[in-house]
Scaffold this active site. Sequence first.
Site, PDB file in Angstrom:
ATOM      1  N   LYS A  87       0.890  -1.078  -0.194  1.00  0.00           N
ATOM      2  CA  LYS A  87       0.184   0.559  -0.252  1.00  0.00           C
ATOM      3  C   LYS A  87       0.552   1.259   0.190  1.00  0.00           C
ATOM      4  CE  LYS A  87      -2.132  -0.450   3.933  1.00  0.00           C
ATOM      5  NZ  LYS A  87      -1.515  -2.050   3.750  1.00  0.00           N
ATOM      6  N   ARG A  91      -8.849   1.032   9.379  1.00  0.00           N
ATOM      7  CA  ARG A  91      -8.231  -0.357   9.461  1.00  0.00           C
ATOM      8  C   ARG A  91      -9.552  -0.981  10.437  1.00  0.00           C
ATOM      9  NH1 ARG A  91      -2.824   0.206   8.745  1.00  0.00           N
ATOM     10  NH2 ARG A  91      -1.239  -1.383   9.842  1.00  0.00           N
ATOM     11  N   ARG A 113      11.790  -6.714   4.372  1.00  0.00           N
ATOM     12  CA  ARG A 113      11.734  -5.098   5.136  1.00  0.00           C
ATOM     13  C   ARG A 113      13.138  -4.623   5.594  1.00  0.00           C
ATOM     14  NH1 ARG A 113       5.779  -2.650   4.938  1.00  0.00           N
ATOM     15  NH2 ARG A 113       5.902  -2.407   7.104  1.00  0.00           N
ATOM     16  N   ARG A 159      12.056  -2.839  11.369  1.00  0.00           N
ATOM     17  CA  ARG A 159      11.063  -1.893  11.708  1.00  0.00           C
ATOM     18  C   ARG A 159      10.738  -3.337  13.283  1.00  0.00           C
ATOM     19  NH1 ARG A 159       6.471   0.746   8.334  1.00  0.00           N
ATOM     20  NH2 ARG A 159       5.116  -1.199   9.997  1.00  0.00           N
ATOM     21  N   ARG A 199       0.206  -9.793  12.923  1.00  0.00           N
ATOM     22  CA  ARG A 199      -0.484  -8.182  12.586  1.00  0.00           C
ATOM     23  C   ARG A 199      -1.282  -8.602  11.488  1.00  0.00           C
ATOM     24  NH1 ARG A 199       4.459  -5.715  10.454  1.00  0.00           N
ATOM     25  NH2 ARG A 199       2.786  -3.650   9.367  1.00  0.00           N
TER      26      ARG A 199
HETATM   27  P1  AMP Z   1       1.605   0.171   9.129  1.00  0.00           P
HETATM   28  O1  AMP Z   1       2.645   0.784   8.599  1.00  0.00           O
HETATM   29  O2  AMP Z   1       0.103   0.904   8.709  1.00  0.00           O
HETATM   30  O3  AMP Z   1       1.814  -1.057   9.501  1.00  0.00           O
HETATM   31  O4  AMP Z   1       1.275   0.935  10.940  1.00  0.00           O
HETATM   32  C1  AMP Z   1       2.279   0.554  11.763  1.00  0.00           C
HETATM   33  C2  AMP Z   1       1.101   0.326  13.431  1.00  0.00           C
HETATM   34  O5  AMP Z   1       0.627   1.610  13.586  1.00  0.00           O
HETATM   35  C3  AMP Z   1       0.297  -0.461  12.969  1.00  0.00           C
HETATM   36  O6  AMP Z   1       0.533  -2.403  13.244  1.00  0.00           O
HETATM   37  C4  AMP Z   1      -0.667  -0.273  13.917  1.00  0.00           C
HETATM   38  O7  AMP Z   1      -0.008  -0.976  15.503  1.00  0.00           O
HETATM   39  C5  AMP Z   1      -0.456   1.775  13.565  1.00  0.00           C
HETATM   40  N1  AMP Z   1      -1.367   1.658  12.910  1.00  0.00           N
HETATM   41  C6  AMP Z   1      -1.755   2.393  11.865  1.00  0.00           C
HETATM   42  N2  AMP Z   1      -3.046   2.661  11.411  1.00  0.00           N
HETATM   43  C7  AMP Z   1      -3.687   1.953  12.447  1.00  0.00           C
HETATM   44  C8  AMP Z   1      -4.609   2.707  12.394  1.00  0.00           C
HETATM   45  N3  AMP Z   1      -5.557   3.440  10.885  1.00  0.00           N
HETATM   46  N4  AMP Z   1      -5.869   1.769  13.543  1.00  0.00           N
HETATM   47  C9  AMP Z   1      -5.003   1.120  14.307  1.00  0.00           C
HETATM   48  N5  AMP Z   1      -3.588   1.444  14.675  1.00  0.00           N
HETATM   49  C10 AMP Z   1      -2.670   1.776  13.099  1.00  0.00           C
END
Ligand code: AMP
Length: 209
Positions: A13, A88, A123, A156, A167
């Site tokens: 994404k 989400r 990654r 990360r 996740r």
């Molecule tokens: P991402 O980089 O989008 O995978 O986000 C990393 C982490 O941030 C996720 O595993 C969640 O812990 C948190 N996070 C990001 N966006 C959201 C969201 N819309 N709702 C809840 N947690 C989020």
Amino acid sequence: MNLILLGAPGAGKGTQAEVICAAKGIPAISTGNILREAVKNGTESGLKAKKYMDAGELVPDEVVIGILKDRISEPDCKDGFILDGFPRTVPQAEALESMGVRIDRVVEIYVPDEKIAKRLGGRRVCEACGNSYHVDYKPTKVEGVCDACGGRVVTRKDDEPATVLERLRVYHEKTAPLKDFYEARGKLKTVVGQEAVEDTTRLMLAALE
Ligand code: AMP
């Protein structure tokens, strides 16, 4: 145009959001990036979010909804935006509706779980600017050094194997129901994530026509 990119963590994404951002001239908004920045800066929302992020859990809706609301009210969003990683959960999608945000299209990037695990394991991200790399598919020119800013490129914490599995579990339980939510509103298109980024991009741009 207001777009949502849906898909499991590691489906691509973020990369696609940047490409569409360049093609359409609208900002790509990643709640994950905003939260990571907040953690780095030790802000109040960062302090609340860190333990959830490190464990691969979702940050509570009220924290993320507040962050998103502030971000989309900034001037650069007036002609539209691409949401990467928000909503989400169904309550987050409902919050967008109750803010009166019109969504034009939701594109799901579908990648099977086995491929996701492999992608996330390789990654790497830049600590300084957040640029994303992959040891096999998109390596840095110099190992461990960001091509864009020279920052240190690391794994990360939430890309570690046990956290990746968590996740994915959370994605299927909390986020995948959004497919039905947007399908029912006639907004959903699904693109199958390809090995080559450019091939996925081609399908993405076609889905946006
Ligand atoms: P991402 O980089 O989008 O995978 O986000 C990393 C982490 O941030 C996720 O595993 C969640 O812990 C948190 N996070 C990001 N966006 C959201 C969201 N819309 N709702 C809840 N947690 C989020």
